[in-house]
Design a protein around this motif. Sequence first.
Motif, PDB file in Angstrom:
ATOM      1  N   THR A   8       0.796  -1.227   0.000  1.00 24.94           N
ATOM      2  CA  THR A   8       0.000   0.000   0.000  1.00 24.94           C
ATOM      3  C   THR A   8       0.831   1.280   0.000  1.00 24.94           C
ATOM      4  O   THR A   8       0.359   2.326  -0.435  1.00 24.94           O
ATOM      5  CB  THR A   8      -0.950   0.038   1.209  1.00 24.94           C
ATOM      6  OG1 THR A   8      -0.173  -0.022   2.409  1.00 24.94           O
ATOM      7  CG2 THR A   8      -1.926  -1.119   1.170  1.00 24.94           C
ATOM      8  N   LYS A   9       2.059   1.236   0.534  1.00 20.66           N
ATOM      9  CA  LYS A   9       2.979   2.376   0.486  1.00 20.66           C
ATOM     10  C   LYS A   9       4.392   1.830   0.649  1.00 20.66           C
ATOM     11  O   LYS A   9       4.585   0.709   1.105  1.00 20.66           O
ATOM     12  CB  LYS A   9       2.664   3.427   1.536  1.00 20.66           C
ATOM     13  CG  LYS A   9       2.782   2.974   2.963  1.00 20.66           C
ATOM     14  CD  LYS A   9       2.423   4.094   3.921  1.00 20.66           C
ATOM     15  CE  LYS A   9       2.516   3.593   5.352  1.00 20.66           C
ATOM     16  NZ  LYS A   9       2.198   4.621   6.304  1.00 20.66           N
ATOM     17  N   ASP A  10       5.378   2.625   0.268  1.00 15.21           N
ATOM     18  CA  ASP A  10       6.772   2.180   0.330  1.00 15.21           C
ATOM     19  C   ASP A  10       7.134   1.708   1.735  1.00 15.21           C
ATOM     20  O   ASP A  10       6.717   2.304   2.734  1.00 15.21           O
ATOM     21  CB  ASP A  10       7.717   3.312  -0.077  1.00 15.21           C
ATOM     22  CG  ASP A  10       7.609   3.679  -1.550  1.00 15.21           C
ATOM     23  OD1 ASP A  10       6.837   3.012  -2.283  1.00 15.21           O
ATOM     24  OD2 ASP A  10       8.284   4.623  -1.962  1.00 15.21           O
ATOM     25  N   PHE A  25       5.855  -2.644   6.506  1.00 15.66           N
ATOM     26  CA  PHE A  25       5.056  -2.306   5.335  1.00 15.66           C
ATOM     27  C   PHE A  25       3.659  -2.866   5.533  1.00 15.66           C
ATOM     28  O   PHE A  25       3.400  -3.597   6.490  1.00 15.66           O
ATOM     29  CB  PHE A  25       5.704  -2.840   4.045  1.00 15.66           C
ATOM     30  CG  PHE A  25       5.921  -4.326   4.014  1.00 15.66           C
ATOM     31  CD1 PHE A  25       5.034  -5.159   3.348  1.00 15.66           C
ATOM     32  CD2 PHE A  25       7.012  -4.892   4.638  1.00 15.66           C
ATOM     33  CE1 PHE A  25       5.234  -6.526   3.314  1.00 15.66           C
ATOM     34  CE2 PHE A  25       7.224  -6.265   4.611  1.00 15.66           C
ATOM     35  CZ  PHE A  25       6.329  -7.078   3.945  1.00 15.66           C
ATOM     36  N   LYS A  63       8.082  -1.436  -2.812  1.00 18.93           N
ATOM     37  CA  LYS A  63       7.517  -0.143  -3.165  1.00 18.93           C
ATOM     38  C   LYS A  63       6.003  -0.251  -3.342  1.00 18.93           C
ATOM     39  O   LYS A  63       5.477  -1.332  -3.622  1.00 18.93           O
ATOM     40  CB  LYS A  63       8.140   0.379  -4.469  1.00 18.93           C
ATOM     41  CG  LYS A  63       9.637   0.523  -4.423  1.00 18.93           C
ATOM     42  CD  LYS A  63      10.054   1.571  -3.433  1.00 18.93           C
ATOM     43  CE  LYS A  63      11.568   1.749  -3.433  1.00 18.93           C
ATOM     44  NZ  LYS A  63      12.005   2.601  -2.354  1.00 18.93           N
ATOM     45  N   LYS A  64       5.329   0.872  -3.208  1.00 18.49           N
ATOM     46  CA  LYS A  64       3.882   0.927  -3.371  1.00 18.49           C
ATOM     47  C   LYS A  64       3.476   0.317  -4.714  1.00 18.49           C
ATOM     48  O   LYS A  64       4.043   0.638  -5.751  1.00 18.49           O
ATOM     49  CB  LYS A  64       3.394   2.380  -3.301  1.00 18.49           C
ATOM     50  CG  LYS A  64       1.904   2.512  -3.452  1.00 18.49           C
ATOM     51  CD  LYS A  64       1.466   3.955  -3.357  1.00 18.49           C
ATOM     52  CE  LYS A  64      -0.030   4.044  -3.551  1.00 18.49           C
ATOM     53  NZ  LYS A  64      -0.513   5.401  -3.362  1.00 18.49           N
TER      54      LYS A  64
END
Length: 129
Positions: A8-10, A25, A63-64
């Motif tokens: 969902t995000k880095d 994460f 990463k996202k």
Amino acid sequence: MEISGRITKDAVTAKVSNDREVVNFSIAINDSYRPKGSTELKKIVTYIDCSYWMGSKMAQWLKKGTVVELFGRVGLNVYNNAEGKALGSLTFHTSNIKILVFPKTENASAVPAVQKKNAPKDEPDDLPF
């Protein structure tokens, strides 16, 4: 246990002690179901917080948008909030990560290219396919 989903995000690396780091994460798992007696398809998303203790260098790949398959175990964190109420959360303690799909980017150099070592670039390989 095995789960897979999209990051969902880095990923973020946190230093826990002088010699220990953890990669944190979150992933989203999409699912759907059809309620009994209905023709409408219901879609649900489950978000799972994950931690990876095996090496902080893995964070550069998380990463996202990346689709990952994770192997590990579920852990329960229990704590009291400021009002004294007992709360809990689940964390997936990841022991192995398999990257299935890198996210699409405008900058092609953001996704690492895999090259065979010791293979000449101009000569074709001897693979039959």
